[in-house]
Design an enzyme around this catalytic site. Structure first.
Site, PDB file in Angstrom:
ATOM      1  N   HIS A 179     -18.818  -2.569  50.680  1.00 42.55           N
ATOM      2  CA  HIS A 179     -17.614  -3.378  50.726  1.00 42.55           C
ATOM      3  C   HIS A 179     -17.947  -4.803  51.162  1.00 42.55           C
ATOM      4  O   HIS A 179     -18.227  -5.065  52.334  1.00 42.55           O
ATOM      5  CB  HIS A 179     -16.631  -2.733  51.697  1.00 42.55           C
ATOM      6  CG  HIS A 179     -15.309  -3.403  51.794  1.00 42.55           C
ATOM      7  ND1 HIS A 179     -14.870  -3.995  52.956  1.00 42.55           N
ATOM      8  CD2 HIS A 179     -14.318  -3.566  50.888  1.00 42.55           C
ATOM      9  CE1 HIS A 179     -13.659  -4.481  52.773  1.00 42.55           C
ATOM     10  NE2 HIS A 179     -13.301  -4.246  51.521  1.00 42.55           N
ATOM     11  N   HIS A 199     -13.669 -13.337  49.882  1.00 42.05           N
ATOM     12  CA  HIS A 199     -12.597 -12.356  50.001  1.00 42.05           C
ATOM     13  C   HIS A 199     -11.269 -12.943  49.552  1.00 42.05           C
ATOM     14  O   HIS A 199     -10.446 -12.261  48.947  1.00 42.05           O
ATOM     15  CB  HIS A 199     -12.489 -11.875  51.441  1.00 42.05           C
ATOM     16  CG  HIS A 199     -11.329 -10.964  51.693  1.00 42.05           C
ATOM     17  ND1 HIS A 199     -11.055  -9.870  50.908  1.00 42.05           N
ATOM     18  CD2 HIS A 199     -10.360 -11.002  52.641  1.00 42.05           C
ATOM     19  CE1 HIS A 199      -9.978  -9.271  51.354  1.00 42.05           C
ATOM     20  NE2 HIS A 199      -9.530  -9.928  52.400  1.00 42.05           N
TER      21      HIS A 199
END
Length: 367
Positions: free
Chosen positions: A37, A79
């Protein structure tokens, strides 16, 4: 949660694993897909080449870059397109005038945005740890790394494949594709063009493309045979369809609709596990619809773990992440997103359920 409920949680989960462990083969355990992730972001600032390489070295099957666009139309990994929390842009006086407020998916956001920077300008910035209070050790790497491009990430993957002799997959997420389309950046088309040019084509390529929005995935279904994943949160709904809720999308009818344009779902863990650690039934429903199920996000810090899996210490202290990984494996989850690939790799396939029961039972049930 009371100590009685915590104890019940542990006992139910122990019984569940005890029943499943004898029938869990090494091959089944090895089938769990480990998706890094944002890289090994529990150990390095997220979305840096260092985080991705660290994840590969720890045994991740896929690395996950979140993709946004620069002013000059280059895909880079952040992100969010707002970068004040993940770079040093706020300390750069030459860019102070670019502080602004934008409406992104219906919410006002103030900061600095990738779409206001050319790639050359963005490359002068340096990455920072996004969660310094929980991961102070990662702040030692602040200022060392640039914002990577998708091209650089692909080059890193190719180099690590040559080094290790194994296939390393890409699991890109297109961030806010509707917003970017409104300002002239077609993230879906840009991504497919770049992946196809790099040789990633067809349903067997080691690629999953993910999005929380629905229409971009439906469009991607006509642009590529690469596998697609519909992301689902525990609350709210897709930004491009305010009338739709994620709760509706996890019903049998909703999953059937997803299966018309996607190959899998990326699901928040609370949608998969009940408070007692057993299945909510979503994995089973998704599999019945022909969809893979990938769970997000496994992180080692107590702050991110269910109370029964938290271990003594503060929010930043490591808890029983291995126990959570095993829970998700026990209900048939096909893959997991994790900030800590090394811990999850130790669970799948090397450590069987029996080896983790002792760890799970060390949870302080009287806390």
């Amino acid at each position: 949660m009371t100590s009685r409920n915590v104890t019940a949680f542990v006992l139910v989960f122990t019984a569940l694993i005890s029943c499943l462990a004898p029938t869990t083969s090494a091959a089944q355990e090895d089938a769990m897909l480990i998706i890094a992730h944002r890289g090994a972001s529990g150990e390095r600032p997220e979305h840096t080449l260092a985080a991705y390489e660290r994840a590969v070295d720890q045994g991740a099957d896929y690395i996950e870059p979140d993709l946004v666009a620069t002013k000059d139309g280059v895909l880079v990994a952040r992100h969010e397109n707002e970068i004040s929390g993940t770079t040093d842009v706020g300390q750069r006086p030459e860019f102070a005038a670019r502080l602004t407020t934008r409406v992104i998916d219906g919410e006002e956001v103030t900061g600095w945005f990738t779409e206001d920077f050319t790639l050359a300008e963005l490359r002068t910035l340096r990455a920072r740890e996004r969660l310094p209070d929980l991961r102070p050790q990662n702040t030692h790497y602040d200022g060392l790394y640039q914002v990577p491009t998708l091209e650089e990430i692909i080059r890193l993957v190719r180099a690590k494949e040559a080094e290790t002799g194994r296939t390393i997959g890409l699991y890109p997420e297109i961030k806010h594709p509707g917003y970017f389309s409104s300002i002239g950046h077609d993230l879906a088309a840009m991504l497919v063009e770049q992946l196809h040019a790099a040789g990633y084509e067809g349903a067997n390529a080691p690629v999953f493309i993910q999005s929380f929005e629905v229409a971009p995935l439906q469009r991607l279904d006509g642009l590529t045979d690469l596998r697609l994943v519909q992301l689902l949160s525990a609350e709210g709904g897709p930004a491009d369809d305010p009338a739709m809720s994620y709760a509706d999308m996890v019903t049998p009818d909703g999953l059937a609709q997803i299966a018309a344009h996607a190959d899998g779902i990326g699901v928040a863990i609370p949608l998969l596990l009940k408070a007692d650690g057993t299945s909510t039934g979503l994995v089973e429903r998704a599999h019945d619809a022909g969809l893979l199920v990938h769970a997000w996000t496994l992180r080692k810090e107590n702050a991110f773990l269910p109370e029964p899996l938290q271990l003594p210490g503060n929010e930043a202290a490591p808890g029983n992440l291995a126990g959570l990984a095993l829970m998700l494996g026990a209900i048939g989850t096909d893959g997991v997103f994790t900030d800590d690939p090394a811990i999850v790799r130790a669970v799948f396939p090397d450590d069987g359920a029996e080896n983790l029961l002792g760890t799970i039972m060390t949870t302080d049930v009287d806390r």
